[in-house]
Design a protein around this motif. Structure first.
Motif, short mmCIF file in Angstrom:
data_model
loop_
_atom_site.label_atom_id
_atom_site.label_comp_id
_atom_site.label_asym_id
_atom_site.label_seq_id
_atom_site.Cartn_x
_atom_site.Cartn_y
_atom_site.Cartn_z
N PRO A 1 31.33 17.15 8.11
CA PRO A 1 32.80 16.73 8.03
C PRO A 1 33.00 15.26 7.87
CG PRO A 1 32.45 18.09 9.92
CD PRO A 1 30.91 17.68 9.57
N ASN A 2 31.94 14.24 8.17
CA ASN A 2 32.45 12.77 8.02
C ASN A 2 31.42 12.34 6.92
OD1 ASN A 2 32.93 13.24 11.33
ND2 ASN A 2 34.54 11.91 10.29
N ILE A 3 30.87 12.94 5.97
CA ILE A 3 30.06 12.52 4.92
C ILE A 3 30.45 13.00 3.65
CG2 ILE A 3 27.92 12.87 3.93
CD1 ILE A 3 27.67 11.10 6.36
N MET A 4 30.66 12.27 2.59
CA MET A 4 31.09 12.51 1.44
C MET A 4 30.45 13.95 0.92
SD MET A 4 33.18 12.65 -1.12
CE MET A 4 34.22 11.07 -0.99
N GLU A 5 31.28 14.76 0.39
CA GLU A 5 30.78 16.17 0.24
C GLU A 5 30.27 15.96 -1.50
OE1 GLU A 5 32.72 20.42 -1.19
OE2 GLU A 5 33.69 19.11 -0.07
N ILE A 6 29.30 16.49 -1.91
CA ILE A 6 28.81 16.43 -3.33
C ILE A 6 29.27 17.71 -4.21
CG2 ILE A 6 26.61 17.28 -2.67
CD1 ILE A 6 26.92 14.81 -5.80
N GLN A 7 29.85 17.80 -5.27
CA GLN A 7 30.28 18.87 -5.95
C GLN A 7 29.03 19.25 -6.93
OE1 GLN A 7 32.78 20.04 -4.77
NE2 GLN A 7 34.59 19.18 -4.83
N TYR A 8 28.58 18.15 -7.70
CA TYR A 8 27.72 18.80 -8.58
C TYR A 8 26.92 17.31 -8.97
CZ TYR A 8 30.93 18.46 -12.34
OH TYR A 8 31.97 17.94 -13.07
N ALA A 9 25.68 17.50 -9.64
CA ALA A 9 25.25 16.36 -10.37
C ALA A 9 24.67 16.64 -11.78
CB ALA A 9 23.96 15.97 -9.43
N SER A 10 24.71 15.78 -12.64
CA SER A 10 24.35 16.19 -13.87
C SER A 10 23.90 15.07 -14.59
CB SER A 10 25.44 16.91 -14.91
OG SER A 10 26.55 15.86 -14.98
N GLN A 11 23.36 15.02 -16.03
CA GLN A 11 22.93 13.78 -16.74
C GLN A 11 23.14 14.16 -18.11
OE1 GLN A 11 18.33 14.56 -15.79
NE2 GLN A 11 18.36 13.37 -17.51
N HIS B 1 21.43 4.53 6.04
CA HIS B 1 22.33 4.33 4.86
C HIS B 1 22.14 3.06 4.04
CE1 HIS B 1 26.32 3.48 2.92
NE2 HIS B 1 26.72 5.24 2.84
N LEU B 2 22.21 1.67 4.77
CA LEU B 2 21.85 0.60 4.35
C LEU B 2 22.96 -0.09 3.60
CD1 LEU B 2 17.91 1.17 3.55
CD2 LEU B 2 19.20 0.09 5.64
N ASP B 3 24.03 0.54 3.55
CA ASP B 3 25.21 -0.22 2.48
C ASP B 3 26.41 0.15 3.35
OD1 ASP B 3 26.18 -1.59 0.62
OD2 ASP B 3 26.31 0.09 -0.84
N ILE B 4 26.53 0.09 4.74
CA ILE B 4 27.81 0.35 5.61
C ILE B 4 28.72 -0.89 5.28
CG2 ILE B 4 28.72 1.05 7.65
CD1 ILE B 4 25.98 2.14 8.32
N LYS B 5 29.86 -0.60 4.78
CA LYS B 5 30.97 -1.55 4.79
C LYS B 5 32.17 -0.88 4.50
CE LYS B 5 29.59 -1.80 -0.24
NZ LYS B 5 29.00 -2.92 -1.31
N PRO B 6 33.33 -1.28 4.49
CA PRO B 6 34.63 -0.83 4.37
C PRO B 6 34.80 -0.09 3.22
CG PRO B 6 35.09 -2.84 5.64
CD PRO B 6 33.65 -2.74 5.15
N THR B 7 34.53 -0.55 2.16
CA THR B 7 34.54 0.00 0.78
C THR B 7 33.97 1.51 0.77
OG1 THR B 7 34.24 -2.26 -0.23
CG2 THR B 7 33.97 -0.28 -1.70
N ASN B 8 32.91 1.61 1.47
CA ASN B 8 32.26 2.99 1.56
C ASN B 8 32.33 3.92 2.50
OD1 ASN B 8 30.80 2.16 -0.78
ND2 ASN B 8 28.91 1.16 0.31
N ILE B 9 33.93 3.56 3.02
CA ILE B 9 34.52 4.41 4.29
C ILE B 9 35.58 4.88 3.56
CG2 ILE B 9 34.76 4.90 6.46
CD1 ILE B 9 33.01 2.47 7.29
N LEU B 10 35.87 6.15 3.43
CA LEU B 10 36.84 6.93 2.60
C LEU B 10 37.91 7.45 3.76
CD1 LEU B 10 35.54 8.06 -0.68
CD2 LEU B 10 36.65 6.13 -0.27
N ALA C 1 37.72 9.38 8.59
CA ALA C 1 36.97 8.43 7.82
C ALA C 1 35.72 9.16 7.72
CB ALA C 1 36.54 7.35 8.86
N ILE C 2 35.54 8.97 6.18
CA ILE C 2 34.44 9.72 5.57
C ILE C 2 33.38 8.62 5.00
CG2 ILE C 2 33.34 11.49 3.96
CD1 ILE C 2 36.15 12.66 4.04
N LEU C 3 32.22 8.54 5.12
CA LEU C 3 31.01 7.69 4.80
C LEU C 3 30.65 8.39 3.44
CD1 LEU C 3 29.34 5.46 5.71
CD2 LEU C 3 27.55 6.86 6.27
N THR C 4 30.45 7.19 2.58
CA THR C 4 30.22 7.64 1.23
C THR C 4 29.12 6.56 0.55
OG1 THR C 4 30.99 8.40 -0.86
CG2 THR C 4 32.22 6.53 0.09
N ASP C 5 28.49 6.79 -0.70
CA ASP C 5 27.92 5.99 -1.27
C ASP C 5 26.47 5.76 -0.87
OD1 ASP C 5 26.73 4.06 -3.09
OD2 ASP C 5 28.29 2.76 -3.32
#
Length: 351
Positions: free
Chosen positions: A67-77, A129-138, A145-149
């Protein structure tokens, strides 16, 4: 087993987010198939050193559903880019929120417990994670609050170490400067810096780096390892001692003195019961205020002939009548440190 290639089409609406430590393009898009607005993270294939890294972040998000981690919908290229699609949260990030105003201690605790729950989950999966900062918390629609990136995230090896030399400059942990091997203690240090910003304002770290004349990585290394950065003695007066101690412990240079897991931090945060609803405005007229017992208690400073006076008032919310709280009004301060100490005393006595 049959491999099939299909098209995923979207219309780019516009960029979102900011450039803090930017290593990708993130924009709002309309998914034509779903007829829905989604966030798309676009990463240039040429920047990946290995094919197996193309969808590493997407696999991490899928593996660490919470619940506190950003959900992934799909990945493509396509021929040039990797695309990750995620839900769009209109409230934006904690970074956006603390750019607009200061948080109360109650809010700091609430949002911290939220995203730390996500951090604890990924640590249990053997991931840092190694990139925890306010920008990466939605913040989602329920204000959670949800952790992302997870672009810099790595799985730990059998020794509990992950190889990752990169970090957002302002949130560089001491271990970055001694070796590229990082552990959960690196995340804990970055959590400490994040909480420090939530307490003292979003520009505080930039201001301190400017004061120290840090303009390259070597100077940053010296400032971090000499414990000049961040300034662990600086806190706004309404930040309670229990919260200060948590942050200072997270920022210990000696890893043996630092928290060794996130659950300990969460337990200590849950025990904070002081100054919860004091607010800081940051303007020159009204610095701190608290709503209590149908009254608004306000603390402000006023400069007269080069000296500062502290003015404390109480306003009845029903009648609108304002009176001076003479017990807490004082004059003639020439030291900002003494002013902060006196305001801290007033706040403590009026919880």
């Amino acid at each position: 087993m049959v491999t099939r290639k299909t098209n995923i089409d979207f219309i780019e609406i516009g960029p979102i987010g900011n450039n803090e430590g930017k290593n990708s393009d993130v924009f709002l898009a309309k998914d034509i198939q779903l007829n829905a607005e989604l966030v798309v993270k676009q990463m240039e294939i040429a920047k990946f050193s290995k094919i197996e890294e193309y969808f590493l972040e997407a696999r991490i998000l899928y593996d660490c559903r919470h619940p506190n981690i950003m959900e992934i919908q799909y990945a493509s290229q396509d021929d040039n880019y990797i695309y990750l699609s995620m839900p769009y949260h209109k409230k934006g990030s904690l970074n956006y929120l603390i750019n607009s105003r200061f948080l109360t201690v109650r809010e700091i605790i609430k949002y911290s417990l939220d995203f730390l729950s996500g951090v604890a989950h990924i640590h249990s999966k053997g991931l840092v994670h190694l990139d925890i900062k306010p920008t990466n918390i939605l913040l989602d629609e329920t204000d959670r609050a949800i952790l992302t990136d997870f672009g810099l995230s790595r799985y730990l090896d059998e020794n509990g170490i992950a190889e990752q030399p990169l970090t957002y400059i302002q949130h560089s942990d001491p271990e970055r400067f001694s070796h590229s091997g990082r552990t959960i203690l690196s995340d804990i240090y970055q959590i400490g810096l994040t909480l420090y910003r939530l307490c003292n304002g979003n520009t505080i770290l930039k201001e301190q780096l400017k004061q120290l004349n840090v303009d390259n990585l070597d100077k940053l290394k010296e400032a971090v390892l000499s414990e000049k950065y961040p300034n662990k003695d600086y806190f706004l007066p309404h930040i309670p001692n229990k919260l200060k101690k948590i942050i200072k412990k997270s920022l210990e240079l000696d890893i043996k003195k630092r928290y060794n897991n996130v659950i300990q931090m969460m337990n200590d945060l849950s025990e904070i019961d002081e100054n919860l609803d004091w607010n800081f405005t940051g303007n020159s007229n009204e610095l701190y205020y608290l709503f209590k017992d149908n009254n608004k208690i306000s603390i402000s400073t006023k400069n007269i002939n080069g000296k500062d006076d502290i003015i404390c008032t109480k306003t009845n919310l029903t009648s609108g009548r304002t009176t001076n709280m003479n017990k807490y009004c004082s004059k003639g301060y020439t030291s900002n440190k003494l002013i902060m100490k006196e305001i801290e005393r007033i706040i403590k006595e009026n919880n």
